[in-house]
Design a protein around this motif. Structure first.
Motif, PDB file in Angstrom:
ATOM      1  N   UNK A  81      23.640  25.533 -89.930  1.00 53.58           N
ATOM      2  CA  UNK A  81      22.354  26.032 -89.442  1.00 53.58           C
ATOM      3  C   UNK A  81      21.744  27.019 -90.435  1.00 53.58           C
ATOM      4  N   UNK A  82      22.595  27.783 -91.133  1.00 47.55           N
ATOM      5  CA  UNK A  82      22.077  28.713 -92.132  1.00 47.55           C
ATOM      6  C   UNK A  82      21.553  27.963 -93.349  1.00 47.55           C
ATOM      7  N   UNK A  83      22.279  26.922 -93.748  1.00 49.09           N
ATOM      8  CA  UNK A  83      21.828  26.122 -94.893  1.00 49.09           C
ATOM      9  C   UNK A  83      20.481  25.461 -94.594  1.00 49.09           C
ATOM     10  N   UNK A  84      20.330  24.960 -93.381  1.00 50.52           N
ATOM     11  CA  UNK A  84      19.062  24.345 -92.983  1.00 50.52           C
ATOM     12  C   UNK A  84      17.928  25.375 -93.063  1.00 50.52           C
ATOM     13  N   UNK A  85      18.222  26.583 -92.587  1.00 51.86           N
ATOM     14  CA  UNK A  85      17.217  27.646 -92.618  1.00 51.86           C
ATOM     15  C   UNK A  85      16.848  28.010 -94.054  1.00 51.86           C
ATOM     16  N   UNK A  86      17.851  28.107 -94.943  1.00 53.45           N
ATOM     17  CA  UNK A  86      17.591  28.458 -96.334  1.00 53.45           C
ATOM     18  C   UNK A  86      16.808  27.364 -97.051  1.00 53.45           C
ATOM     19  N   UNK A  87      17.088  26.122 -96.718  1.00 55.96           N
ATOM     20  CA  UNK A  87      16.335  25.010 -97.319  1.00 55.96           C
ATOM     21  C   UNK A  87      14.844  25.128 -96.963  1.00 55.96           C
ATOM     22  N   UNK A  88      14.559  25.460 -95.711  1.00 56.24           N
ATOM     23  CA  UNK A  88      13.175  25.646 -95.285  1.00 56.24           C
ATOM     24  C   UNK A  88      12.554  26.861 -95.971  1.00 56.24           C
ATOM     25  N   UNK A  89      13.333  27.929 -96.062  1.00 57.05           N
ATOM     26  CA  UNK A  89      12.863  29.171 -96.681  1.00 57.05           C
ATOM     27  C   UNK A  89      12.502  28.947 -98.149  1.00 57.05           C
ATOM     28  N   UNK A  90      13.389  28.269 -98.857  1.00 58.53           N
ATOM     29  CA  UNK A  90      13.165  28.036-100.283  1.00 58.53           C
ATOM     30  C   UNK A  90      12.038  27.037-100.540  1.00 58.53           C
ATOM     31  N   UNK A  91      11.731  26.201 -99.554  1.00 60.61           N
ATOM     32  CA  UNK A  91      10.591  25.288 -99.686  1.00 60.61           C
ATOM     33  C   UNK A  91       9.314  25.936 -99.139  1.00 60.61           C
ATOM     34  N   UNK A  94       8.059  29.075 -94.079  1.00 64.90           N
ATOM     35  CA  UNK A  94       8.590  30.317 -93.520  1.00 64.90           C
ATOM     36  C   UNK A  94       8.593  30.328 -91.993  1.00 64.90           C
ATOM     37  N   UNK A  95       7.634  29.661 -91.385  1.00 68.53           N
ATOM     38  CA  UNK A  95       7.612  29.602 -89.914  1.00 68.53           C
ATOM     39  C   UNK A  95       8.810  28.813 -89.402  1.00 68.53           C
ATOM     40  N   UNK A  96       9.081  27.663 -90.023  1.00 67.14           N
ATOM     41  CA  UNK A  96      10.243  26.868 -89.622  1.00 67.14           C
ATOM     42  C   UNK A  96      11.542  27.582 -89.902  1.00 67.14           C
ATOM     43  N   UNK A  97      11.613  28.253 -91.059  1.00 72.29           N
ATOM     44  CA  UNK A  97      12.822  28.992 -91.429  1.00 72.29           C
ATOM     45  C   UNK A  97      13.073  30.141 -90.463  1.00 72.29           C
ATOM     46  N   UNK A  98      12.012  30.774 -90.029  1.00 69.60           N
ATOM     47  CA  UNK A  98      12.160  31.906 -89.109  1.00 69.60           C
ATOM     48  C   UNK A  98      12.865  31.486 -87.827  1.00 69.60           C
ATOM     49  N   UNK A  99      12.488  30.335 -87.287  1.00 70.91           N
ATOM     50  CA  UNK A  99      13.125  29.837 -86.062  1.00 70.91           C
ATOM     51  C   UNK A  99      14.606  29.544 -86.292  1.00 70.91           C
ATOM     52  N   UNK A 100      14.909  28.923 -87.435  1.00 64.16           N
ATOM     53  CA  UNK A 100      16.304  28.585 -87.746  1.00 64.16           C
ATOM     54  C   UNK A 100      17.142  29.840 -87.960  1.00 64.16           C
ATOM     55  N   UNK A 101      16.601  30.812 -88.664  1.00 66.47           N
ATOM     56  CA  UNK A 101      17.346  32.054 -88.891  1.00 66.47           C
ATOM     57  C   UNK A 101      17.592  32.785 -87.574  1.00 66.47           C
ATOM     58  N   UNK A 102      16.608  32.757 -86.682  1.00 64.71           N
ATOM     59  CA  UNK A 102      16.775  33.395 -85.372  1.00 64.71           C
ATOM     60  C   UNK A 102      17.892  32.707 -84.590  1.00 64.71           C
ATOM     61  N   UNK A 103      17.951  31.372 -84.667  1.00 62.36           N
ATOM     62  CA  UNK A 103      19.014  30.629 -83.978  1.00 62.36           C
ATOM     63  C   UNK A 103      20.373  30.944 -84.579  1.00 62.36           C
ATOM     64  N   UNK A 104      20.437  31.037 -85.902  1.00 63.24           N
ATOM     65  CA  UNK A 104      21.696  31.357 -86.575  1.00 63.24           C
ATOM     66  C   UNK A 104      22.161  32.765 -86.211  1.00 63.24           C
ATOM     67  N   UNK A 105      21.233  33.695 -86.185  1.00 63.28           N
ATOM     68  CA  UNK A 105      21.560  35.081 -85.821  1.00 63.28           C
ATOM     69  C   UNK A 105      22.169  35.139 -84.428  1.00 63.28           C
ATOM     70  N   UNK A 106      21.577  34.402 -83.508  1.00 67.65           N
ATOM     71  CA  UNK A 106      22.067  34.378 -82.133  1.00 67.65           C
ATOM     72  C   UNK A 106      23.423  33.699 -82.037  1.00 67.65           C
ATOM     73  N   UNK A 107      23.602  32.604 -82.795  1.00 62.77           N
ATOM     74  CA  UNK A 107      24.831  31.812 -82.699  1.00 62.77           C
ATOM     75  C   UNK A 107      26.070  32.591 -83.119  1.00 62.77           C
ATOM     76  N   UNK A 108      25.922  33.505 -84.080  1.00 64.92           N
ATOM     77  CA  UNK A 108      27.090  34.203 -84.620  1.00 64.92           C
ATOM     78  C   UNK A 108      27.081  35.704 -84.329  1.00 64.92           C
ATOM     79  N   UNK A 109      26.316  36.119 -83.324  1.00 65.27           N
ATOM     80  CA  UNK A 109      26.192  37.548 -83.063  1.00 65.27           C
ATOM     81  C   UNK A 109      27.487  38.190 -82.560  1.00 65.27           C
ATOM     82  N   UNK A 110      28.421  37.376 -82.044  1.00 66.13           N
ATOM     83  CA  UNK A 110      29.697  37.952 -81.588  1.00 66.13           C
ATOM     84  C   UNK A 110      30.562  38.404 -82.755  1.00 66.13           C
ATOM     85  N   UNK A 111      30.134  38.078 -83.984  1.00 66.07           N
ATOM     86  CA  UNK A 111      30.912  38.459 -85.175  1.00 66.07           C
ATOM     87  C   UNK A 111      30.199  39.516 -86.006  1.00 66.07           C
TER      88      UNK A 111
END
Length: 322
Positions: A81-91, A94-111
Motif C-alpha cells: 500500500x505504501x509503494x502504491x502511494x509512492x508511485x502516485x506521489x512520484x507521478x 497528489x490527491x490519489x496519493x493522499x488517500x493511499x498514504x492515509x490508508x497506510x497510516x491507519x493500517x500500521x498505526x499499532x506499530x
C-alpha cells in the motif's frame, strides 16, 4: 440466511484488513540465554514502549512477544500500500496519493511506537501531499495530531520545522512570516529542497508587504536553491516573479513609455521589464516543462528590445528655415 451471514463476515473481515495490517520485517535482538545476537523474520502486529507483538508466519493465529529491552533494531519491509502511494506521489497524482498514504497510516498505526514504522512515514507523506496541493488548512489539521517521534530520517524531521513557515503563509500574516523566515534561515544550513521552500515563502511575505525588489530577490533564491529537484516550486517561484514584475508601478511606466522619446532604458522599470521577457523565454524553452506560459504574462513578450518601434523624431521647426 447462512449465505447472508457468511457474506457479512467476509465483508467485515475485508474491511478490517484495510484498517489494520501486519507489518513484515526483521527484528535483531540479543538472545537472553546465550547473549548472542539473533535475527527474526516476523509479521509485527502491535508494539508498545516495552514490547513488540509479532507472528512468525502471516497466517498464524498465535502471537509472540519480545521485550524492547533486548531488541537492538527493527527493519520494516515496504508494504504494497505504501509503494502504491509512492508511485502516485512520484507521478504527481497528489490527491490519489493522499488517500493511499492515509490508508497506510491507519493500517500500521499499532506499530507507531517503533522508529521507522510505515504509519509515521505514510503520515509524513500525507502532510507533503497537502503542501504540494497547497491545502494549507488540511496541512494544519494533520500536523495538529501528527506524532513525529518515530520518524527516522533527519531531512523529514527538518521538513516538519519548515511547516511552521507554511502555516504563517496560511494565515497571511506577512510581518510575522517575514520575521519567522529570517529566524528559521539563521538556525542551520538547510538543504536545497528546504531552502527553496523558505525562500519562496519569504518572497510571498515580502510581496504581501509591498517590497517588490526584496520579493524578487527571495523568489530568485527559491528558483536557484533546488532548480533540478524542486521543479514544481521552481515554476511557482518563476510565476511569482512574473506576477511581481507585471504588477510593479515602474514596470507599468516603462510599458507606457515603450518606444517613445521619453523612454529611459536605464530606469529600474525598463530593467525589470526585460527581466520579465527573459523569464518568459526561459519558461517556454525549458522551465515550464511543456506547460504553456500563462496568458496573463504572455503580453510581456511584446516588449522584446528587438521588437521595439523606433521613436518618431520631431522635426526642428528652424531646420528648413520654416
Amino acid at each position: 440466511m447462512t449465505k447472508l451471514v457468511l457474506s457479512f463476515i467476509l465483508l467485515f473481515a475485508s474491511g478490517a484488513k484495510l484498517i489494520a495490517e501486519d507489518a513484515m520485517g526483521v527484528i535483531i535482538y540479543t538472545e537472553p540465554v546465550s547473549k548472542q545476537e539473533d535475527v527474526l523474520k516476523v509479521w509485527m502486529t502491535a508494539a508498545s514502549t516495552t514490547q513488540i507483538e509479532y507472528k512468525t508466519t502471516p497466517q498464524s493465529l498465535n502471537r509472540n512477544r519480545i521485550k524492547r529491552s533486548v531488541v537492538k533494531s527493527v527493519y520494516f519491509f515496504e508494504p504494497p500500500v505504501f509503494k502504491e502511494a509512492m508511485d502516485l506521489y512520484e507521478s504527481r497524482d497528489y490527491a490519489g496519493a493522499r488517500e493511499k498514504f492515509a490508508a497506510c497510516k491507519k493500517a500500521f498505526e499499532t506499530l507507531d511506537e517503533i522508529r521507522g514504522n510505515y504509519s509515521a512515514l505514510a503520515g509524513f507523506y500525507e502532510l507533503e501531499t497537502c503542501r504540494k496541493l497547497e491545502d494549507l488548512e488540511g496541512l494544519k489539521k494533520l500536523l495538529d495530531v501528527y506524532q513525529a517521534d518515530t520518524l527516522a530520517r533527519e531531512h523529514q524531521r527538518n521538513q516538519l520545522e519548515v511547516y511552521a513557515v507554511w502555516d504563517a503563509v496560511r494565515t497571511k500574516s506577512w510581518p510575522r512570516l517575514d520575521a519567522l523566515v529570517r529566524e528559521v534561515l539563521a538556525e542551520k544550513k538547510w538543504i536545497g529542497e528546504h531552502l527553496a521552500q523558505l525562500k519562496y515563502c519569504h518572497g510571498l511575505a515580502l510581496e504581501g508587504l509591498g517590497r517588490d525588489t526584496d520579493a524578487l530577490i527571495a523568489f530568485n533564491g527559491a528558483f536557484t536553491a533546488d532548480y533540478t529537484a524542486s521543479e514544481e516550486l521552481t515554476q511557482k517561484a518563476a510565476l511569482a516573479c512574473l506576477r511581481v514584475i507585471k504588477g510593479n508601478d515602474e514596470v507599468g511606466l516603462a510599458i507606457q513609455l515603450w518606444g517613445t522619446e521619453d523612454e529611459d532604458p536605464n530606469s529600474p522599470g525598463y530593467f525589470l521589464l526585460q527581466e520579465g521577457v527573459a523569464l518568459c523565454d526561459l519558461w517556454k524553452k525549458s522551465l515550464g516543462g511543456g506547460k504553456p506560459l500563462p496568458a496573463e504574462f504572455a503580453s510581456l513578450l511584446r516588449y522584446r528590445e528587438d521588437n521595439k518601434p523606433k521613436p518618431e523624431v520631431k522635426e526642428k521647426a528652424d531646420e528648413e528655415g520654416a
